[in-house]
Write an enzyme that holds these catalytic residues in place. Structure first.
Site, mmCIF file in Angstrom:
data_model
loop_
_atom_site.group_PDB
_atom_site.id
_atom_site.type_symbol
_atom_site.label_atom_id
_atom_site.label_comp_id
_atom_site.label_asym_id
_atom_site.label_seq_id
_atom_site.Cartn_x
_atom_site.Cartn_y
_atom_site.Cartn_z
ATOM 1 N N TYR A 35 -4.181 -11.382 15.213
ATOM 2 C CA TYR A 35 -4.032 -10.157 14.404
ATOM 3 C C TYR A 35 -5.236 -9.242 14.584
ATOM 4 C CZ TYR A 35 -4.122 -7.624 9.822
ATOM 5 O OH TYR A 35 -4.206 -6.704 8.802
ATOM 6 N N ARG A 61 -17.237 -10.768 3.722
ATOM 7 C CA ARG A 61 -16.839 -9.384 4.044
ATOM 8 C C ARG A 61 -17.420 -8.380 3.063
ATOM 9 N NH1 ARG A 61 -10.418 -10.416 4.534
ATOM 10 N NH2 ARG A 61 -10.405 -11.322 6.615
ATOM 11 N N LYS A 94 -4.497 -23.753 -5.066
ATOM 12 C CA LYS A 94 -4.931 -24.495 -3.877
ATOM 13 C C LYS A 94 -6.105 -23.807 -3.199
ATOM 14 C CE LYS A 94 -0.480 -26.579 -2.910
ATOM 15 N NZ LYS A 94 0.716 -26.553 -2.063
ATOM 16 N N ILE A 153 0.840 -1.203 0.000
ATOM 17 C CA ILE A 153 0.000 0.000 0.000
ATOM 18 C C ILE A 153 0.876 1.255 0.000
ATOM 19 C CG2 ILE A 153 -1.710 1.328 1.313
ATOM 20 C CD1 ILE A 153 -2.895 -1.344 2.302
ATOM 21 N N ASN A 166 13.695 0.398 11.860
ATOM 22 C CA ASN A 166 12.717 -0.511 12.431
ATOM 23 C C ASN A 166 12.069 0.227 13.600
ATOM 24 O OD1 ASN A 166 11.333 -2.504 13.841
ATOM 25 N ND2 ASN A 166 12.819 -4.086 13.265
ATOM 26 N N GLU A 205 -10.616 -7.124 9.154
ATOM 27 C CA GLU A 205 -10.666 -8.315 10.002
ATOM 28 C C GLU A 205 -11.130 -8.026 11.416
ATOM 29 O OE1 GLU A 205 -7.566 -11.283 8.368
ATOM 30 O OE2 GLU A 205 -7.993 -11.851 10.441
ATOM 31 N N ASN A 265 -9.478 -6.222 1.545
ATOM 32 C CA ASN A 265 -8.783 -6.910 0.453
ATOM 33 C C ASN A 265 -8.416 -6.024 -0.733
ATOM 34 O OD1 ASN A 265 -10.361 -9.076 2.103
ATOM 35 N ND2 ASN A 265 -8.777 -10.221 1.018
HETATM 36 P P1 NAD Z 1 2.927 -4.828 3.537
HETATM 37 O O1 NAD Z 1 3.420 -5.950 4.349
HETATM 38 O O2 NAD Z 1 3.207 -4.840 2.080
HETATM 39 O O3 NAD Z 1 3.478 -3.444 4.142
HETATM 40 C C1 NAD Z 1 3.829 -3.253 5.474
HETATM 41 C C2 NAD Z 1 5.201 -2.572 5.509
HETATM 42 O O4 NAD Z 1 5.528 -2.258 6.863
HETATM 43 C C3 NAD Z 1 6.321 -3.494 4.990
HETATM 44 O O5 NAD Z 1 7.059 -2.860 3.964
HETATM 45 C C4 NAD Z 1 7.195 -3.744 6.222
HETATM 46 O O6 NAD Z 1 8.578 -3.857 5.919
HETATM 47 C C5 NAD Z 1 6.901 -2.505 7.060
HETATM 48 N N1 NAD Z 1 7.154 -2.759 8.483
HETATM 49 C C6 NAD Z 1 6.625 -3.749 9.251
HETATM 50 N N2 NAD Z 1 7.118 -3.680 10.499
HETATM 51 C C7 NAD Z 1 7.968 -2.627 10.527
HETATM 52 C C8 NAD Z 1 8.796 -2.068 11.536
HETATM 53 N N3 NAD Z 1 8.849 -2.599 12.775
HETATM 54 N N4 NAD Z 1 9.543 -0.994 11.230
HETATM 55 C C9 NAD Z 1 9.523 -0.467 9.984
HETATM 56 N N5 NAD Z 1 8.761 -0.955 8.983
HETATM 57 C C10 NAD Z 1 7.996 -2.033 9.250
HETATM 58 O O7 NAD Z 1 1.337 -4.733 3.784
HETATM 59 P P2 NAD Z 1 0.229 -3.794 3.114
HETATM 60 O O8 NAD Z 1 -0.717 -4.646 2.379
HETATM 61 O O9 NAD Z 1 0.868 -2.646 2.422
HETATM 62 O O10 NAD Z 1 -0.545 -3.299 4.422
HETATM 63 C C11 NAD Z 1 -0.331 -2.052 5.046
HETATM 64 C C12 NAD Z 1 -1.281 -1.897 6.228
HETATM 65 O O11 NAD Z 1 -2.638 -2.066 5.813
HETATM 66 C C13 NAD Z 1 -1.070 -2.911 7.363
HETATM 67 O O12 NAD Z 1 -1.248 -2.266 8.602
HETATM 68 C C14 NAD Z 1 -2.160 -3.937 7.162
HETATM 69 O O13 NAD Z 1 -2.544 -4.544 8.373
HETATM 70 C C15 NAD Z 1 -3.278 -3.076 6.592
HETATM 71 N N6 NAD Z 1 -4.207 -3.878 5.768
HETATM 72 C C16 NAD Z 1 -3.955 -4.143 4.441
HETATM 73 C C17 NAD Z 1 -4.875 -4.880 3.710
HETATM 74 C C18 NAD Z 1 -4.735 -5.130 2.230
HETATM 75 O O14 NAD Z 1 -5.736 -5.460 1.627
HETATM 76 N N7 NAD Z 1 -3.589 -4.977 1.608
HETATM 77 C C19 NAD Z 1 -6.009 -5.402 4.320
HETATM 78 C C20 NAD Z 1 -6.207 -5.157 5.676
HETATM 79 C C21 NAD Z 1 -5.303 -4.381 6.381
HETATM 80 N N1 UDP Z 2 -6.643 -18.938 0.286
HETATM 81 C C1 UDP Z 2 -6.734 -20.074 -0.527
HETATM 82 N N2 UDP Z 2 -5.617 -20.490 -1.192
HETATM 83 C C2 UDP Z 2 -4.423 -19.854 -1.121
HETATM 84 C C3 UDP Z 2 -4.334 -18.685 -0.287
HETATM 85 C C4 UDP Z 2 -5.461 -18.273 0.396
HETATM 86 O O1 UDP Z 2 -7.799 -20.693 -0.639
HETATM 87 O O2 UDP Z 2 -3.458 -20.285 -1.786
HETATM 88 C C5 UDP Z 2 -7.876 -18.425 0.972
HETATM 89 C C6 UDP Z 2 -7.768 -18.162 2.475
HETATM 90 O O3 UDP Z 2 -8.029 -19.342 3.208
HETATM 91 C C7 UDP Z 2 -8.851 -17.117 2.682
HETATM 92 C C8 UDP Z 2 -8.810 -16.307 1.382
HETATM 93 O O4 UDP Z 2 -8.156 -17.142 0.419
HETATM 94 O O5 UDP Z 2 -10.116 -17.731 2.790
HETATM 95 C C9 UDP Z 2 -8.117 -14.959 1.456
HETATM 96 O O6 UDP Z 2 -6.849 -15.106 2.020
HETATM 97 P P1 UDP Z 2 -5.779 -13.935 2.171
HETATM 98 O O7 UDP Z 2 -4.500 -14.566 2.596
HETATM 99 O O8 UDP Z 2 -5.705 -13.093 0.959
HETATM 100 O O9 UDP Z 2 -6.254 -13.020 3.402
HETATM 101 P P2 UDP Z 2 -7.610 -12.709 4.170
HETATM 102 O O10 UDP Z 2 -8.600 -12.170 3.183
HETATM 103 O O11 UDP Z 2 -8.084 -13.975 4.812
HETATM 104 O O12 UDP Z 2 -7.184 -11.696 5.166
#
Ligand code: NAD
Ligand code: UDP
Length: 389
Positions: A185, A341, A251, A29, A76, A141, A214
């Site tokens: 989480y 969701r 899978k 993101i 970090n 979540e 998502n």
């Molecule tokens: P991501 O893992 O790609 O990005 C997270 C970044 O944070 C990584 O680059 C990681 O290196 C950095 N990071 C983690 N711990 C750190 C630390 N201690 N110090 C410095 N950097 C650190 O994940 P993302 O998909 O970009 O998600 C970003 C945020 O959005 C997260 O809080 C996640 O929970 C939330 N989120 C994302 C989704 C989605 O659909 N992508 C869904 C639900 C929640």
């Molecule tokens: N999932 C799956 N096969 C895979 C990876 C994930 O069937 O190879 C399913 C997982 O069990 C969940 C959904 O896909 O029901 C979405 O998983 P994701 O890891 O993207 O995160 P979530 O939406 O659960 O946060």
């Protein structure tokens, strides 16, 4: 440029350039948000992360049009005394840092809880103490399971949106038992949300909480054995992309019956930009950000990705396109799942006028085109290489 400086907010006021402390800027993101802020706004970004691979193209070379507006700080947040100084230098802090892949929740619950709760605490504290605005990334979540999932399978109430649509200010947070460590989480995210909300209520901290549903697109996670560990289990988009790139069956965990709504990262980033630039409309709110029109079961997602990948790669789908695996086999002990969701969009619509635009087919087409261009050659090399013994 003239165009950029003439930009106005939703109330017609000119937008002042901000300095933004973005924690986790090197992630999926963060990389898209940095890209948007550099190419379309005049804001400055202090990009904090332990990695910068996904934003290298924004940092180098130094003749990029936004040179000087983005600086990378490798740190970090668990243990780095520079954090408070960087927050103090900024107008706004955006915290994206987290362990956020389901494969980690039940296998590394301590790291998951520390990352999503304990490590986020100083960020909240520094923002509150220094009167800085915070946009914190939570997750859909926190809603956990739907109320409807507890009804009998054949209950007609399961079709009633009152039993499944997820609303920021009404829906309860429903998690499984403690031994179902999947919920470590969600629970850590819920507690940090409550803490931020309390800082707002008791100390007047300006905050916005984002609950992504998502978000998917290019640069999400990693492809195991190419730009991540071969045994690593990323989120579903990257798992299925990896299977498609290798010509292996996708899978389906526990039959692929869980439902998800997927939103294109570029649509979602528009929503975040609106939050950044319209503080009066965004402060004090929790926002669902998702696309309620893009709902599929995981099985349907697999089927659509197989079709789209075949179109963009010109390759025939594998003979056995999907296989079933149990969650215990795939994720190990303590896994559990969100059943469904659907985000309610009333709040974000009313406050920011935002709506998602991209259909699931279109977002998969652009994302899988990217996956194919980025990884197809690298995968061939990995597959051709004899395994070291
Ligand atoms: P991501 O893992 O790609 O990005 C997270 C970044 O944070 C990584 O680059 C990681 O290196 C950095 N990071 C983690 N711990 C750190 C630390 N201690 N110090 C410095 N950097 C650190 O994940 P993302 O998909 O970009 O998600 C970003 C945020 O959005 C997260 O809080 C996640 O929970 C939330 N989120 C994302 C989704 C989605 O659909 N992508 C869904 C639900 C929640
Ligand atoms: N999932 C799956 N096969 C895979 C990876 C994930 O069937 O190879 C399913 C997982 O069990 C969940 C959904 O896909 O029901 C979405 O998983 P994701 O890891 O993207 O995160 P979530 O939406 O659960 O946060």
């Amino acid at each position: 440029s003239v165009g950029a400086s003439a930009r106005v907010d939703l109330d017609g006021n000119p937008i002042k350039p901000l300095t933004i402390c973005m924690i986790g800027a090197g992630g999926f993101i963060g990389s898209h948000l940095c890209e948007k802020l550099m190419s379309e706004t005049q804001h400055k970004v202090l990009a904090l992360d332990v990695y910068n691979d996904k934003i290298k193209h924004l940092l180098e070379p130094d003749n990029l049009p936004w040179h000087g507006r983005i600086t990378f700080h490798r740190l970090n947040i668990k243990h780095d005394s520079r954090l408070e100084g960087l927050i103090k230098m900024s107008d706004l802090t955006i915290n994206l840092a987290a362990i956020c892949t389901p494969a980690d929740y039940n296998t590394r619950p301590l790291d998951t809880i520390y990352s999503n709760f304990i490590d986020a605490l100083p960020v909240v504290k520094y923002c509150s103490e220094n009167n800085k605005r915070l946009i914190h990334f939570s997750t859909c979540e926190v809603y956990g399971k739907t109320i409807g999932s507890f009804l009998p399978k054949d209950s007609p109430l399961r079709q009633d949106p009152a039993y499944y649509v997820l609303k920021e200010d009404e829906s309860p947070c429903i998690f499984g038992s403690i031994e179902k460590q999947r919920w470590s989480y969600a629970c850590a995210k819920q507690l940090i949300e409550r803490l931020i909300y309390a800082e707002g209520a008791e100390n007047g901290m300006e905050f916005t909480i984002v609950r992504p549903f998502n978000w998917i697109g290019p640069r999400m996670d990693f492809i195991p054995g190419v730009d991540g560990p071969s045994e690593g289990v990323p989120r579903v988009l990257a798992c299925f992309s990896n299977n498609l790139l290798r010509g292996q069956p996708l899978k389906l965990v526990d039959g692929g019956q869980s439902q998800r709504t997927f939103v294109y990262i570029k649509d979602a980033i528009e929503a975040v930009t609106l939050m950044i630039e319209n503080p009066a409309r965004a402060n004090g709110h929790i926002f669902n950000v998702g696309n309620p029109n893009n709902e599929v079961t995981v099985r349907q997602l697999a089927e659509m990705m197989i079709k789209v990948y075949s179109k963009v790669s010109g390759e025939q789908p594998p003979e056995t396109p999907t296989i079933d695996v149990s969650s215990k086999e795939f994720y190990g002990e303590g896994y559990d799942d969100s059943d469904k969701r659907i985000p309610d969009m009333t709040t974000i619509n009313r406050q920011l006028g935002w709506n998602p635009k991209t259909s699931l087919w279109d977002l998969l087409e652009s994302t899988l085109t990217y996956q194919h261009r980025t990884y197809a050659e690298a995968i061939k090399k990995v597959i051709a290489k004899p395994v070291a013994s």
